[in-house]
Design a protein around this motif. Structure first.
Motif, PDB file in Angstrom:
ATOM      1  N   LEU A   1     -11.091 -73.725 -64.033  1.00  0.00           N
ATOM      2  CA  LEU A   1     -10.268 -72.971 -64.994  1.00  0.00           C
ATOM      3  C   LEU A   1     -10.484 -71.465 -64.886  1.00  0.00           C
ATOM      4  CD1 LEU A   1     -10.510 -75.244 -68.178  1.00  0.00           C
ATOM      5  CD2 LEU A   1      -8.658 -75.075 -66.504  1.00  0.00           C
ATOM      6  N   LYS A   2     -11.488 -71.046 -64.123  1.00  0.00           N
ATOM      7  CA  LYS A   2     -11.736 -69.614 -63.877  1.00  0.00           C
ATOM      8  C   LYS A   2     -11.944 -68.798 -65.164  1.00  0.00           C
ATOM      9  CE  LYS A   2     -10.341 -69.460 -59.234  1.00  0.00           C
ATOM     10  NZ  LYS A   2     -10.730 -70.835 -59.004  1.00  0.00           N
ATOM     11  N   VAL A   3     -12.517 -69.403 -66.184  1.00  0.00           N
ATOM     12  CA  VAL A   3     -12.815 -68.668 -67.417  1.00  0.00           C
ATOM     13  C   VAL A   3     -14.139 -67.926 -67.263  1.00  0.00           C
ATOM     14  CG1 VAL A   3     -11.560 -70.082 -69.069  1.00  0.00           C
ATOM     15  CG2 VAL A   3     -13.819 -70.834 -68.263  1.00  0.00           C
ATOM     16  N   PHE A   4     -14.414 -66.977 -68.152  1.00  0.00           N
ATOM     17  CA  PHE A   4     -15.719 -66.312 -68.168  1.00  0.00           C
ATOM     18  C   PHE A   4     -16.661 -67.179 -68.998  1.00  0.00           C
ATOM     19  CE2 PHE A   4     -19.232 -63.670 -69.134  1.00  0.00           C
ATOM     20  CZ  PHE A   4     -19.264 -62.655 -68.179  1.00  0.00           C
TER      21      PHE A   4
ATOM     22  N   SER B   1     -20.563 -72.109 -59.332  1.00  0.00           N
ATOM     23  CA  SER B   1     -20.476 -70.691 -59.719  1.00  0.00           C
ATOM     24  C   SER B   1     -19.717 -70.514 -61.025  1.00  0.00           C
ATOM     25  CB  SER B   1     -19.798 -69.872 -58.609  1.00  0.00           C
ATOM     26  OG  SER B   1     -20.399 -70.147 -57.374  1.00  0.00           O
ATOM     27  N   ALA B   2     -20.045 -71.328 -62.012  1.00  0.00           N
ATOM     28  CA  ALA B   2     -19.258 -71.335 -63.240  1.00  0.00           C
ATOM     29  C   ALA B   2     -20.074 -70.868 -64.439  1.00  0.00           C
ATOM     30  CB  ALA B   2     -18.678 -72.730 -63.481  1.00  0.00           C
TER      31      ALA B   2
ATOM     32  N   VAL C   1     -16.020 -68.496 -72.973  1.00  0.00           N
ATOM     33  CA  VAL C   1     -16.602 -69.808 -73.243  1.00  0.00           C
ATOM     34  C   VAL C   1     -18.121 -69.668 -73.259  1.00  0.00           C
ATOM     35  CG1 VAL C   1     -16.858 -72.176 -72.412  1.00  0.00           C
ATOM     36  CG2 VAL C   1     -14.700 -70.960 -72.059  1.00  0.00           C
ATOM     37  N   ALA C   2     -18.765 -70.152 -74.311  1.00  0.00           N
ATOM     38  CA  ALA C   2     -20.224 -70.186 -74.350  1.00  0.00           C
ATOM     39  C   ALA C   2     -20.679 -71.609 -74.070  1.00  0.00           C
ATOM     40  CB  ALA C   2     -20.738 -69.738 -75.722  1.00  0.00           C
ATOM     41  N   VAL C   3     -21.691 -71.757 -73.193  1.00  0.00           N
ATOM     42  CA  VAL C   3     -22.266 -73.087 -72.942  1.00  0.00           C
ATOM     43  C   VAL C   3     -23.726 -73.050 -73.335  1.00  0.00           C
ATOM     44  CG1 VAL C   3     -22.846 -74.808 -71.198  1.00  0.00           C
ATOM     45  CG2 VAL C   3     -20.664 -73.604 -71.068  1.00  0.00           C
ATOM     46  N   ILE C   4     -24.139 -74.016 -74.146  1.00  0.00           N
ATOM     47  CA  ILE C   4     -25.504 -74.020 -74.675  1.00  0.00           C
ATOM     48  C   ILE C   4     -25.996 -75.461 -74.819  1.00  0.00           C
ATOM     49  CG2 ILE C   4     -24.655 -73.943 -77.091  1.00  0.00           C
ATOM     50  CD1 ILE C   4     -27.075 -72.055 -77.686  1.00  0.00           C
ATOM     51  N   GLY C   5     -27.281 -75.673 -74.587  1.00  0.00           N
ATOM     52  CA  GLY C   5     -27.858 -77.005 -74.739  1.00  0.00           C
ATOM     53  C   GLY C   5     -28.304 -77.270 -76.169  1.00  0.00           C
ATOM     54  N   ASP C   6     -28.606 -78.521 -76.463  1.00  0.00           N
ATOM     55  CA  ASP C   6     -28.993 -78.879 -77.833  1.00  0.00           C
ATOM     56  C   ASP C   6     -30.259 -78.135 -78.280  1.00  0.00           C
ATOM     57  OD1 ASP C   6     -30.141 -80.435 -75.813  1.00  0.00           O
ATOM     58  OD2 ASP C   6     -30.570 -82.130 -77.113  1.00  0.00           O
TER      59      ASP C   6
END
Ligand SMILES: Cc1ncc(C[n+]2csc(CCOP(=O)(O)OP(=O)(O)O)c2C)c(N)n1
Lengths: 581, 193
Positions: free
Chosen positions: A355-358, A375-376, A407-412
């Motif tokens: 999706l090529k989002v930041f 590379s995401a 988009v923020a990606v975070i673990g539990d």
């Protein structure tokens, strides 16, 4: 009986044998095994806190209530706990309190290589720096005694080569836990400005007394040798010095803050050349120079970056270039760490990449999504920063106009550590980012520890499992949805919807960590007739995949011993070439 | 005796750490000083892993310097080549012949060098390759590659093989006990063959 223990195991045993009552901390390589070992020993109460600040504050409470206490963390954890630490230095303790901190020179598994000795200077408290497992064990009781005698928290600092190196330890007799009286003492423990002012005076006086103590304590010891070269050192560097120069004159510091000025002056006076061997910052060197003592060899010849070694010590002393034994073979393909076969994070990053989002990332196994070919992930600073940084990005994008939602990606575990506050702030301030919480029910990167979402505590007992979806709603987010990132189509649709909807939007994946929970599913196989050799599946970045030559175009093969059947690669295949037996 | 330096190399998840533990405990049981060190944390994530075991009367540094290893045990051929420079002149290499693709190869960013074993043989003529995976499978568990590798170097260690066997028994306590011993014996046989 003699035992082989890692530095971390030795500290755990040392705490158990020294009347320890309460230990708390947050996982972080290379400190993690300390509390795990203490839980295995089983006779001291210990727990995982949600973050290092909480861990240290709980240890402070335990000390005030009269129980010998310890907080454990990695070096960057002290940044999180620093607010508590710097004022704890003022209040002092009731029962002995140790902050065990593990530094990571060389950054074997860390985001920076800050030198914790700075914190001891900054907080004006004593710090012990063991040079092997034996000392790690001994320094726990020495630290607790020092803490009670001088009414101060004590930092016990290790590095990766102390925490993870194993050596022989001979345990002493075990002390029973003694619980001191729980007393109210408002001027000592309530840091209102007027009480704080008095405690600051007290802190400075205490530091002077500690300087005197440093001169005479056996924690600092001189090893007499030749008078040509004298080496001031501590920690694992001492072992490298002994390896390089078994017969040299050495001033070995066990107490690395405050420094024994007279002793150092005397030592320097006895040798022709003074060399200081310390990893990372020039902490000793700057102080020794400030004493007006000449330093002949120091950071001019030993790097401020990375680890020291016996070869580096030798090269520095001989003013030669570091020995270059046989060189490692060049041109070999790298073997970086990678997401496990079957890992629930894999599907997510193959979609985010497409999706090529930041992607504003965070710290955990999912940080591996930054590596090629996925590379995401495009930023990753410290634990919890994914959500707050995405919020800042979203606000600037709003002002700039015409840009997409971050988009923020975070673990539990990271969400509980310090992501929740960021999300609350985003919701409160009308922010607009898509947040994906990868709830694999464990603190994965550090080896699979329990956390508030796993339903168990450190010692293994069942505990209340927090409901992340309800928590997210309570923080002020209306749009929250559960997804399974093993289903690429569903995941892509959910992400697109989240990106199209204004305001904070949270997706939660709840697939468990396959490593921690030993999830094993049927491996995928490739039909060589159908495989076109297009390599689309290799984007999954899975070590079970490989290419085999066949005719002109190599085709994909899957190793059934390694594949864990997650089906991400088969969903990337456009030729329907993958199947399960 | 001086210090005997062992380097164990492999891939995260292959059991390098347990093999190191067996050697370290065996040294202690033989009344020697020992230091063992590997960098873990990310070790199970399929990355390259290297572990040091140093055995002797008085062992100081936990780290083996390049060019000083008496013995290099590699659980994978590419990793053998990667860490070959740790061997001292005349040092011995024993490696598992079964390749594992690094993620860079698996994702098509690099190729696995086709001549790894030739390059090993050229730089280290006395080296020995072992079919550790099939020996482990025959012993009852593909995961026992680590014990096969320990078995394959038993004659090269300054340790009594019976002590090592006892330590393996003690460490496997119940689970995987017979598999581990079979794997160990398989390794010994392969080294002799
Ligand atoms: C302040 C701080 N404390 C601890 C760590 C060590 N650390 C790195 S990742 C991680 C937790 C990862 O767990 P989670 O967010 O659940 O993600 P997972 O690895 O399971 O995917 C920890 C504790 C750190 N880097 N910084």
């Amino acid at each position: 009986m003699k035992k082989i223990l890692s530095g971390n195991e030795a500290i755990a045993l040392g705490f158990s044998d020294s009347g320890g009552v309460f230990a708390s901390g947050y996982p972080g390589t290379p400190s993690t095994e300390t509390l795990e070992a203490l839980a295995r020993i089983g006779d001291v109460y210990c727990e995982w806190a949600t973050n290092e600040k909480v861990g240290l504050e709980s240890a402070i409470g335990a000390s005030i209530a009269g129980g010998r206490a310890m907080a454990t963390m990695k070096h960057v954890g002290v940044n999180v706990a620093a607010d508590a630490l710097l004022t704890l230095a003022y209040t002092g303790v009731n029962a002995g309190l140790i902050l065990m901190v593990a530094d990571d020179p060389g950054m074997h598994s860390s985001q920076n290589e800050q030198d914790s000795r700075n914190y001891a200077k900054f907080a004006k408290i004593p710090m012990l720096d063991p040079s092997d497992s034996r000392e790690a064990y001994d320094f726990v009781s020495a630290g607790l005694e020092l803490s009670e005698r001088f009414d101060t928290p004590v930092m016990l600092r290790t590095t990766t080569r102390i925490s993870h190196a194993k050596g022989v330890v001979e345990p002493r007799e075990k002390l029973p836990p003694r619980i001191r009286e729980w007393v109210k003492d408002v001027p000592k423990y309530v840091m209102l400005p007027n009480y704080g002012q008095a405690r600051h005076q007290e802190l400075e006086k205490r530091l002077l007394r500690l300087r005197e103590f440093a001169e005479t304590t056996p924690l600092n010891r001189e090893e007499a040798g030749g008078n040509d070269l004298g080496i001031l050192t501590s920690g694992v560097s001492y072992q490298y010095v002994k390896e390089a120069y078994p017969g040299a004159s050495i001033l070995k510091l066990g107490l690395v803050h405050p420094l024994p000025e007279k002793k150092i002056r005397e030592f320097a006076g006895k040798v022709k050349r003074l060399m200081i061997v310390e990893e990372l910052d020039a902490i000793f060197e700057e102080q020794v120079r400030a004493m007006g003592v000449r330093v002949d060899i120091g950071k001019d010849r030993i790097s401020l970056c990375g680890e020291v070694s016996a070869d580096i010590v030798r090269a520095a002393a001989e003013e030669a270039d570091a020995a270059k034994g046989a060189a490692p073979a060049a041109d070999l393909p790298q073997r970086p760490p990678t997401l496990c076969p079957g890992c629930s994070h894999r599907g997510l990053f193959s979609i985010l990449g497409k999706l090529k989002v930041f992607v504003s990332g965070d710290i955990g196994c999912y940080t591996l999504g930054a590596l090629p070919p996925m590379s995401a992930m495009h930023s990753c600073i410290c634990m919890g920063a994914s959500i707050s940084a995405a919020h800042g990005m979203a606000k600037v994008n709003e002002i700039a106009g015409g840009r997409g939602k971050p988009v923020a990606v975070i673990g539990d575990s990271t969400f509980f550590h310090s992501g929740m506050t960021g999300l609350l702030s985003m919701a409160y301030n009308g922010g607009s980012a898509l947040v994906i919480i990868m709830d694999n029910r464990t603190t994965g990167m550090t080896g699979g520890q329990e956390n508030p979402g796993s339903g168990r505590v450190l010692a293994g007992e069942l505990s209340r499992q927090v409901d992340i979806i309800a928590l997210v709603k309570a923080l002020g987010v209306d749009h929250v949805e559960e997804i399974s990132t093993y289903d690429l189509k569903e995941t892509e649709a959910a992400i697109r919807k989240g990106l199209a909807t204004p305001g904070p939007y949270v997706l939660v994946d709840k697939n468990p960590c396959v490593l921690r929970y030993r999830v094993k599913t049927i491996p995928v196989a490739v039909d060589p007739e159908k495989c076109s050799g297009c390599r689309a599946c290799l984007k999954a970045a899975c070590v079970a995949l490989g290419l085999v030559s066949s005719g002109d175009k190599p085709k994909v093969m899957i190793d059934p011993d390694i594949c864990n059947g997650c089906d991400v690669c088969s969903q990337l295949c456009k030729f329907d070439a993958m199947y399960k037996k | 005796m001086g210090v005997f330096n062992i380097v164990i190399a492999g891939v995260g998840g292959q059991g390098v750490l347990l093999a190191s533990r067996v050697l370290a405990e065996s040294a202690l049981a033989s009344g020697m000083d020992v230091k063992q060190n590997e960098v873990h944390g990310m070790a199970q994530r399929g990355g390259s892993v290297i572990s040091f075991v140093r055995i002797g009367e008085d062992v100081r540094s936990p780290v083996v310097m390049p060019g000083t290893a008496d013995l290099l045990i590699s659980f994978e051929p590419l990793e053998a080549l990667r860490y070959l420079h740790y061997l001292k002149p005349g040092g011995r290499l024993v490696y598992n012949k079964v390749p594992l693709n690094p993620s860079t190869v698996a994702s098509g960013l690099a190729t696995y060098p086709p001549d790894v074993e030739e390059r090993i043989a050229r730089s280290c003529p006395g080296s020995r390759g072992i079919e550790a995976l099939s020996i482990a499978r025959d012993a009852g568990n593909v995961k026992a590659v680590n014990m096969v590798m320990v078995g394959s170097v038993l004659p090269n260690l300054p340790l009594d093989p019976r002590v090592v066997e006892e330590v393996v028994k003690e460490i496997s306590r119940g689970k995987g006990f017979d598999v581990n011993l079979k794997a160990l014996a398989g390794g010994v046989a392969a080294a002799g063959a």
